[in-house]
Design a protein around this motif. Structure first.
Motif, PDB file in Angstrom:
ATOM      1  N   THR A 159      10.122   7.221   0.935  1.00  0.00           N
ATOM      2  CA  THR A 159       8.969   6.357   1.363  1.00  0.00           C
ATOM      3  C   THR A 159       8.377   6.810   2.796  1.00  0.00           C
ATOM      4  O   THR A 159       9.492   7.614   3.430  1.00  0.00           O
ATOM      5  CB  THR A 159       9.151   4.878   1.241  1.00  0.00           C
ATOM      6  OG1 THR A 159      10.043   4.490   2.378  1.00  0.00           O
ATOM      7  CG2 THR A 159       9.848   4.458  -0.004  1.00  0.00           C
ATOM      8  N   PHE A 184      15.541   5.712  -0.440  1.00  0.00           N
ATOM      9  CA  PHE A 184      14.392   6.049  -1.486  1.00  0.00           C
ATOM     10  C   PHE A 184      13.194   6.830  -0.672  1.00  0.00           C
ATOM     11  O   PHE A 184      13.015   6.442   0.501  1.00  0.00           O
ATOM     12  CB  PHE A 184      13.887   5.000  -2.202  1.00  0.00           C
ATOM     13  CG  PHE A 184      15.039   4.501  -3.105  1.00  0.00           C
ATOM     14  CD1 PHE A 184      14.695   5.123  -4.494  1.00  0.00           C
ATOM     15  CD2 PHE A 184      15.966   3.612  -2.929  1.00  0.00           C
ATOM     16  CE1 PHE A 184      15.873   4.877  -5.604  1.00  0.00           C
ATOM     17  CE2 PHE A 184      16.909   3.494  -3.871  1.00  0.00           C
ATOM     18  CZ  PHE A 184      16.903   3.985  -5.111  1.00  0.00           C
ATOM     19  N   LYS A 230      -6.373   0.483   3.137  1.00  0.00           N
ATOM     20  CA  LYS A 230      -5.165   0.396   2.355  1.00  0.00           C
ATOM     21  C   LYS A 230      -5.359  -0.251   1.066  1.00  0.00           C
ATOM     22  O   LYS A 230      -4.701  -0.016  -0.036  1.00  0.00           O
ATOM     23  CB  LYS A 230      -3.984  -0.483   3.223  1.00  0.00           C
ATOM     24  CG  LYS A 230      -3.696   0.401   4.383  1.00  0.00           C
ATOM     25  CD  LYS A 230      -2.872  -0.089   5.426  1.00  0.00           C
ATOM     26  CE  LYS A 230      -2.529   1.026   6.584  1.00  0.00           C
ATOM     27  NZ  LYS A 230      -1.603   0.570   7.555  1.00  0.00           N
ATOM     28  N   TYR A 237      17.746  -3.075  12.792  1.00  0.00           N
ATOM     29  CA  TYR A 237      17.144  -3.134  11.465  1.00  0.00           C
ATOM     30  C   TYR A 237      18.157  -3.716  10.496  1.00  0.00           C
ATOM     31  O   TYR A 237      18.142  -4.606   9.615  1.00  0.00           O
ATOM     32  CB  TYR A 237      16.880  -1.716  10.824  1.00  0.00           C
ATOM     33  CG  TYR A 237      16.593  -1.438   9.241  1.00  0.00           C
ATOM     34  CD1 TYR A 237      15.207  -1.685   9.022  1.00  0.00           C
ATOM     35  CD2 TYR A 237      17.379  -1.118   8.154  1.00  0.00           C
ATOM     36  CE1 TYR A 237      14.738  -1.410   7.472  1.00  0.00           C
ATOM     37  CE2 TYR A 237      16.953  -1.011   7.007  1.00  0.00           C
ATOM     38  CZ  TYR A 237      15.817  -1.139   6.615  1.00  0.00           C
ATOM     39  OH  TYR A 237      15.242  -1.083   5.280  1.00  0.00           O
ATOM     40  N   ASN A 285       0.849  -1.144   0.116  1.00  0.00           N
ATOM     41  CA  ASN A 285      -0.006   0.109  -0.015  1.00  0.00           C
ATOM     42  C   ASN A 285       0.804   1.393  -0.046  1.00  0.00           C
ATOM     43  O   ASN A 285       0.338   2.168  -0.072  1.00  0.00           O
ATOM     44  CB  ASN A 285      -0.930  -0.083   1.272  1.00  0.00           C
ATOM     45  CG  ASN A 285      -0.211  -0.234   2.695  1.00  0.00           C
ATOM     46  OD1 ASN A 285       0.175  -1.375   2.768  1.00  0.00           O
ATOM     47  ND2 ASN A 285      -0.115   0.775   3.319  1.00  0.00           N
ATOM     48  N   SER A 286       2.082   1.205   0.136  1.00  0.00           N
ATOM     49  CA  SER A 286       2.653   2.524  -0.123  1.00  0.00           C
ATOM     50  C   SER A 286       4.389   2.132  -0.548  1.00  0.00           C
ATOM     51  O   SER A 286       4.706   0.931  -0.490  1.00  0.00           O
ATOM     52  CB  SER A 286       3.065   2.993   1.457  1.00  0.00           C
ATOM     53  OG  SER A 286       3.516   2.228   2.346  1.00  0.00           O
TER      54      SER A 286
HETATM   55  N1  LIG Z   1      12.757   3.544   1.598  1.00  0.00           N
HETATM   56  C1  LIG Z   1      13.931   3.249   1.551  1.00  0.00           C
HETATM   57  O1  LIG Z   1      15.006   4.141   1.380  1.00  0.00           O
HETATM   58  C2  LIG Z   1      14.592   1.746   1.763  1.00  0.00           C
HETATM   59  C3  LIG Z   1      15.909   1.573   1.481  1.00  0.00           C
HETATM   60  C4  LIG Z   1      16.353   0.129   1.523  1.00  0.00           C
HETATM   61  C5  LIG Z   1      15.226  -0.975   1.994  1.00  0.00           C
HETATM   62  N2  LIG Z   1      13.956  -0.567   2.172  1.00  0.00           N
HETATM   63  C6  LIG Z   1      13.055  -1.528   2.281  1.00  0.00           C
HETATM   64  O2  LIG Z   1      11.981  -1.631   1.274  1.00  0.00           O
HETATM   65  C7  LIG Z   1      10.951  -2.099   2.066  1.00  0.00           C
HETATM   66  C8  LIG Z   1       9.572  -1.347   1.714  1.00  0.00           C
HETATM   67  O3  LIG Z   1       9.737  -0.253   2.626  1.00  0.00           O
HETATM   68  P1  LIG Z   1       9.356   1.176   2.204  1.00  0.00           P
HETATM   69  O4  LIG Z   1      10.720   2.051   2.166  1.00  0.00           O
HETATM   70  O5  LIG Z   1       8.739   1.012   0.818  1.00  0.00           O
HETATM   71  O6  LIG Z   1       8.290   1.792   3.428  1.00  0.00           O
HETATM   72  P2  LIG Z   1       6.833   1.887   3.635  1.00  0.00           P
HETATM   73  O7  LIG Z   1       6.455   2.850   2.642  1.00  0.00           O
HETATM   74  O8  LIG Z   1       6.760   2.213   5.041  1.00  0.00           O
HETATM   75  O9  LIG Z   1       6.217   0.580   3.140  1.00  0.00           O
HETATM   76  C9  LIG Z   1       6.342  -0.500   3.992  1.00  0.00           C
HETATM   77  C10 LIG Z   1       5.361  -1.399   3.815  1.00  0.00           C
HETATM   78  O10 LIG Z   1       5.501  -2.643   4.555  1.00  0.00           O
HETATM   79  C11 LIG Z   1       4.258  -3.043   5.407  1.00  0.00           C
HETATM   80  N3  LIG Z   1       4.154  -3.645   6.236  1.00  0.00           N
HETATM   81  C12 LIG Z   1       5.055  -3.413   7.656  1.00  0.00           C
HETATM   82  N4  LIG Z   1       4.882  -4.272   8.473  1.00  0.00           N
HETATM   83  C13 LIG Z   1       3.895  -5.200   7.984  1.00  0.00           C
HETATM   84  C14 LIG Z   1       3.372  -6.538   8.448  1.00  0.00           C
HETATM   85  N5  LIG Z   1       3.794  -7.070   9.716  1.00  0.00           N
HETATM   86  N6  LIG Z   1       2.672  -6.827   7.697  1.00  0.00           N
HETATM   87  C15 LIG Z   1       2.245  -6.693   6.440  1.00  0.00           C
HETATM   88  N7  LIG Z   1       2.676  -5.572   5.736  1.00  0.00           N
HETATM   89  C16 LIG Z   1       3.739  -4.822   6.700  1.00  0.00           C
HETATM   90  C17 LIG Z   1       3.341  -1.801   5.310  1.00  0.00           C
HETATM   91  O11 LIG Z   1       2.055  -1.837   5.842  1.00  0.00           O
HETATM   92  P3  LIG Z   1       1.319  -0.544   6.687  1.00  0.00           P
HETATM   93  O12 LIG Z   1       1.196   0.795   5.904  1.00  0.00           O
HETATM   94  O13 LIG Z   1       0.039  -1.459   7.028  1.00  0.00           O
HETATM   95  O14 LIG Z   1       2.299  -0.328   7.776  1.00  0.00           O
HETATM   96  C18 LIG Z   1       3.637  -1.018   4.101  1.00  0.00           C
HETATM   97  O15 LIG Z   1       2.922  -1.429   3.120  1.00  0.00           O
HETATM   98  C19 LIG Z   1      10.968  -2.554   3.409  1.00  0.00           C
HETATM   99  O16 LIG Z   1      11.370  -4.017   3.576  1.00  0.00           O
HETATM  100  C20 LIG Z   1      12.312  -1.620   3.560  1.00  0.00           C
HETATM  101  O17 LIG Z   1      13.234  -2.211   4.596  1.00  0.00           O
HETATM  102  C21 LIG Z   1      13.444   0.700   2.090  1.00  0.00           C
END
Ligand SMILES: NC(=O)c1ccc[n+]([C@@H]2O[C@H](COP(=O)([O-])OP(=O)(O)OC[C@H]3O[C@@H](n4cnc5c(N)ncnc54)[C@H](OP(=O)(O)O)[C@@H]3O)[C@@H](O)[C@H]2O)c1
Length: 280
Positions: A186, A184, A43, A151, A16-17
């Protein structure tokens, strides 16, 4: 695109995000049957709106990835050819400030759940003669900095587990891929700020405030999550995907430095930066 691609189901968690939302839309655009998991009907509507705006269809399923029974039900329903383990969240705080419950929640979500979902999906991938498991790791799966130790520990664990799994399932035609983004733009960064704001009374308070300021300032120069989504799509479409895809200049630079700089030198640099930048 071969005709079979159009029937291939790819299940993406946390749709969703951020990276998950960009991924489900990108995969639908590339002709996959794209299914995203979310944690509430509201969501799911957000996903439907984004897909509608892009002119594609994305299906959704309700799933908290820490719920083992729900994971089994979702995998049995969709029998995915591709699995994108994306769900995750920020765990920002010094190791001294994070109790077992908080650490366990991180491990359940970002380590145990991806492997469980892979285990559940593998029988149908084997039956189908192949499949793809894409695990969204991070440059923090390769490097470490202070104040995000849990993390980083989760992502390091995901890297090791993915490497083991890749060897175990290769003969079944299943490819296991790690996607390692840098920073990124987010929702995870707002979570990081909320994390440290909630750690009232910590001896690391001043460092948290500096970290939060740095995070705020960095966000405008971060890339769009659609960049990561395109890499996930590439890994899913390639007949010979790489084991690892670093995404972003910061991730690529960090990975090179991690490999070539000796630990003793890295420790000195980190110590200096920690004192000067974070005031520790
Ligand atoms: N953004 C960056 O810079 C970055 C860099 C490296 C790696 N990552 C990785 O990329 C992935 C996505 O993160 P994002 O940056 O896109 O963050 P985000 O926008 O906060 O998205 C995280 C997603 O994970 C879901 N989530 C969290 N806990 C969950 C659970 N127990 N069951 C089901 N869904 C769950 C959230 O749902 P809810 O809305 O319901 O909480 C949301 O949809 C993560 O694994 C993160 O570690 C991100």
């Amino acid at each position: 695109m071969t005709p079979t691609d159009e029937r291939r189901v790819v299940l993406t968690t946390g749709a969703n995000s951020g990276i998950g939302l960009a991924t489900v839309v990108e995969l639908a655009r590339r002709g996959f049957r794209s299914v995203g998991t979310v944690r509430s009907p509201a969501k799911a509507r957000r996903v439907a709106e984004a897909a509608g705006a892009a002119g594609v269809t994305v299906e959704t399923a309700l799933l908290d990835v820490t719920d083992a029974e729900a994971c089994a039900a979702v995998v049995a329903r969709f029998r995915p050819w591709g699995l994108v383990n994306n769900a995750g969240f920020s765990v920002t705080g010094a190791l001294e400030d994070i109790d077992d419950d908080e650490a366990r929640r991180a491990l359940e979500t970002m380590v145990l759940a991806p492997v469980r979902l892979a285990r559940l999906a593998l029988p149908s991938m084997r039956d189908a003669g192949g499949g793809r498991i894409v695990n969204i790791s991070s440059i923090y799966g390769l490097t470490t900095t202070p104040l995000t130790g849990w993390y980083q520990g989760c992502k390091h664990a995901l890297e090791g587990l993915s490497d083991a799994l890749r060897a175990e399932v290769a003969s079944a035609g299943v490819k296991v891929v790690l996607v390692e983004p840098g920073g990124f733009r987010t929702g995870i960064w707002q979570e990081a700020q909320d994390d440290v704001a909630g750690r009232q009374g910590s001896r690391f308070g001043p460092a948290y405030r500096r970290l939060a300021t740095g995070t705020r300032l960095a966000q405008p120069v971060m890339g769009s999550p659609s960049q990561v989504a395109r890499v996930v799509a590439r890994a899913l479409r390639s007949p010979m995907p790489r084991a690892r895809y670093l995404v972003g200049y910061d991730a690529r630079t960090g990975a090179v430095l991690e490999r070539v700089v000796p630990t003793a030198v890295k420790d000195v640099v980190k110590d200096r930066l920690t004192r000067v930048v974070l005031g520790l």
